[in-house]
Design a protein around this motif. Structure first.
Motif, PDB file in Angstrom:
ATOM      1  N   UNK A 343       0.811  -1.221   0.000  1.00 15.02           N
ATOM      2  CA  UNK A 343       0.000   0.000   0.000  1.00 15.02           C
ATOM      3  C   UNK A 343       0.840   1.265   0.000  1.00 15.02           C
ATOM      4  N   UNK A 344       2.129   1.141   0.352  1.00 13.63           N
ATOM      5  CA  UNK A 344       3.000   2.326   0.373  1.00 13.63           C
ATOM      6  C   UNK A 344       3.441   2.743  -1.022  1.00 13.63           C
ATOM      7  N   UNK A 345       3.280   1.866  -1.988  1.00 12.60           N
ATOM      8  CA  UNK A 345       3.744   2.157  -3.348  1.00 12.60           C
ATOM      9  C   UNK A 345       2.632   2.863  -4.118  1.00 12.60           C
ATOM     10  N   UNK A 346       2.935   4.056  -4.589  1.00 11.76           N
ATOM     11  CA  UNK A 346       1.999   4.826  -5.407  1.00 11.76           C
ATOM     12  C   UNK A 346       2.571   4.935  -6.823  1.00 11.76           C
ATOM     13  N   UNK A 371       2.429 -10.586  -1.596  1.00 10.68           N
ATOM     14  CA  UNK A 371       1.078 -10.418  -1.080  1.00 10.68           C
ATOM     15  C   UNK A 371       0.870  -9.012  -0.560  1.00 10.68           C
ATOM     16  N   UNK A 372       0.846  -8.852   0.792  1.00 10.30           N
ATOM     17  CA  UNK A 372       0.664  -7.522   1.384  1.00 10.30           C
ATOM     18  C   UNK A 372       1.944  -6.698   1.332  1.00 10.30           C
ATOM     19  N   UNK A 373       3.070  -7.348   1.104  1.00 10.03           N
ATOM     20  CA  UNK A 373       4.339  -6.634   1.052  1.00 10.03           C
ATOM     21  C   UNK A 373       5.024  -6.863  -0.286  1.00 10.03           C
ATOM     22  N   UNK A 374       5.932  -5.959  -0.621  1.00  7.26           N
ATOM     23  CA  UNK A 374       6.716  -6.082  -1.847  1.00  7.26           C
ATOM     24  C   UNK A 374       8.176  -5.795  -1.537  1.00  7.26           C
ATOM     25  N   UNK A 375       9.055  -6.387  -2.367  1.00 13.52           N
ATOM     26  CA  UNK A 375      10.473  -6.023  -2.302  1.00 13.52           C
ATOM     27  C   UNK A 375      10.726  -4.943  -3.347  1.00 13.52           C
ATOM     28  N   UNK A 376      11.520  -3.952  -2.980  1.00 12.84           N
ATOM     29  CA  UNK A 376      11.787  -2.849  -3.904  1.00 12.84           C
ATOM     30  C   UNK A 376      13.275  -2.544  -3.944  1.00 12.84           C
ATOM     31  N   UNK A 377      13.672  -1.902  -5.029  1.00 10.73           N
ATOM     32  CA  UNK A 377      15.001  -1.340  -5.171  1.00 10.73           C
ATOM     33  C   UNK A 377      14.856   0.132  -5.537  1.00 10.73           C
ATOM     34  N   UNK A 378      15.813   0.935  -5.111  1.00  9.53           N
ATOM     35  CA  UNK A 378      15.836   2.329  -5.552  1.00  9.53           C
ATOM     36  C   UNK A 378      16.758   2.449  -6.752  1.00  9.53           C
ATOM     37  N   UNK A 379      16.693   3.576  -7.428  1.00 10.41           N
ATOM     38  CA  UNK A 379      17.457   3.782  -8.650  1.00 10.41           C
ATOM     39  C   UNK A 379      18.758   4.516  -8.343  1.00 10.41           C
ATOM     40  N   UNK A 380      19.816   4.080  -9.046  1.00  8.18           N
ATOM     41  CA  UNK A 380      21.111   4.738  -8.880  1.00  8.18           C
ATOM     42  C   UNK A 380      21.001   6.196  -9.314  1.00  8.18           C
ATOM     43  N   UNK A 381      21.531   7.086  -8.473  1.00  8.83           N
ATOM     44  CA  UNK A 381      21.487   8.508  -8.781  1.00  8.83           C
ATOM     45  C   UNK A 381      20.220   9.187  -8.310  1.00  8.83           C
ATOM     46  N   UNK A 382      19.254   8.407  -7.764  1.00  9.81           N
ATOM     47  CA  UNK A 382      18.009   8.959  -7.242  1.00  9.81           C
ATOM     48  C   UNK A 382      18.029   8.882  -5.716  1.00  9.81           C
ATOM     49  N   UNK A 383      16.994   9.432  -5.091  1.00 12.98           N
ATOM     50  CA  UNK A 383      16.868   9.350  -3.633  1.00 12.98           C
ATOM     51  C   UNK A 383      16.841   7.884  -3.202  1.00 12.98           C
ATOM     52  N   UNK A 384      17.404   7.607  -2.027  1.00 14.01           N
ATOM     53  CA  UNK A 384      17.529   6.230  -1.562  1.00 14.01           C
ATOM     54  C   UNK A 384      16.703   6.003  -0.309  1.00 14.01           C
TER      55      UNK A 384
END
Length: 393
Positions: A343-346, A371-384
């Motif tokens: 739900x945190x991902x918009x 399911x209710x959670x996801x694994x994410x990665x941030x992008x190089x050169x962007x906010x972390x």
């Protein structure tokens, strides 16, 4: 008549306390944002798919010939300049070949039964013994129905026969009759030389003579440009129609890079785990003894929300999959990364992001769905993001 009691002071005190408590709860719920801490977690992926094989290969076409003799064998490793096949132009006929073979048989009999009738030649005896032994091997292969070795045995036999022919020619004195035979043979060989050409490999790789009609489409150069309609046709076993003007030419052989090939998956839905660079262990349904490792090489989003095309590169010996196109494969992998509530991902303009408690927007790539959670990665050169950092739900 009933007597109405006046509320006591205690009643108003309790009622006031309840109202204050409700107000505090509303302030906490509405005034304070819901937050959650970023965690570190892992996700397992285990699924099976129907896929298509794409090879890094070059297909050689040639005009339709009257006859083709393959020199290389299916699956053979060839280098630049190695002979692949002998081809004969139109005009070639088997009758002329029969005359040549019959004449060469006559020459050999004349050499051995007339000119060398009383000669004991140990070298020639050795050659004849090896020819007899090879004939026995061929007979046994036929009896065992072992067709996979017959072509190699046939070529061994041809080499031995050529060795005997060359030996007799070199070690036999010629008379008038034999010279006449040689002249006739030379004329037939000259005629054959005009018809015959040898095709040699222009690059190194594994040679194959099998085609399914999809080589032009299912080529490395087309990765990233496949359409849904084209892939569905290949899955259905359809082939590409050849224009009438090109039918004078036909595929003759292909040279395959045996240590770099691809599998393509067509999916109606997005598969987060299929992100660029992610690795999987792959086992093909009909080849369970071999486990491959593949990396996601290309991700294509089809137009009009028609789905997704995922391409995985495998840098390992293609082996028995040299002639396969449609395969079923099991993919397995484990990933570790930042974990947050789904739900945190918009999403805005097809870009996923999360918002930190400080109000900063951080673009993220969803790499696994739990399911209710996801694994994410941030992008190089962007906010972390960091483990323990608070983000809005």
């Amino acid at each position: 008549m009933a007597v109405r009691r006046r509320p006591r002071t205690k009643f108003y005190f309790v009622l006031g306390a309840i109202v204050v408590a409700i107000a505090v709860i509303l302030v906490l719920l509405l005034g304070t944002p819901h937050t959650v801490a970023v965690e570190w977690s892992s996700a397992e992926f285990d699924n099976s798919f129907d896929m298509l094989i794409v090879r890094d290969e070059i297909v050689y076409e040639a005009k339709n010939y009257g006859k083709t003799n393959y020199i290389a064998v299916e699956g053979q490793l060839v280098n630049v300049g190695d002979p692949i096949a002998e081809v004969y132009e139109w005009g070639y006929n088997d009758e002329t070949l029969s005359k040549l073979l019959e004449l060469q048989k006559t020459i050999m009999q004349y050499q051995m039964d007339v000119i060398r009738a009383d000669v004991i030649d140990d070298a020639l005896i050795d050659i004849n013994n090896r020819i007899d032994a090879k004939a026995t091997e061929i007979q046994q292969a036929i009896f065992d129905n072992n067709s996979s070795v017959l072509l190699l045995l046939q070529r061994d036999m041809e080499a031995l026969l050529d060795e005997r022919m060359a030996y007799l020619r070199k070690n036999t004195m010629s008379d008038e009759q034999l010279s006449d035979y040689y002249t006739q043979e030379s004329e037939l060989l000259t005629r054959f030389a005009k018809w015959r050409s040898e095709l040699n490999a222009n690059e190194s790789g594994i040679v194959s003579f099998y085609f399914d009609g999809c080589e032009a489409l299912m080529n490395k150069q087309n990765i990233g440009g496949f359409t849904k309609e084209a892939l569905e046709e290949v899955f259905e076993g359809k082939t590409i129609e050849i224009p009438e003007k090109d039918k004078a030419y036909a595929p003759l052989y292909r040279v395959v890079n045996g240590n770099e090939w691809y599998v393509v998956l067509l999916s109606e839905k997005s598969i987060p785990e299929m992100h660029l660079g992610n690795s999987f262990s792959i086992i093909f349904e009909d080849y369970l003894d071999t486990q491959y490792t593949g990396l996601v090489y290309d991700v294509s989003v089809l137009e009009q929300n028609a789905g997704y095309v995922y391409t995985i590169i495998i840098q390992d010996n293609i082996g028995p999959l040299l002639g396969e196109r449609r395969v079923s494969a099991r993919l397995y992998g484990v990933q570790e990364s930042l974990s947050i509530p789904k739900s945190s991902v918009k999403t805005v303009d097809k870009v996923d992001y999360v918002e930190t408690i400080e109000g900063e927007y951080v673009p993220v790539l969803v790499i696994a769905d739990k399911g209710d959670k996801v694994l994410v990665q941030t992008y190089q050169g962007q906010a972390a993001l960091e483990i323990g950092q608070l983000i809005r739900r």
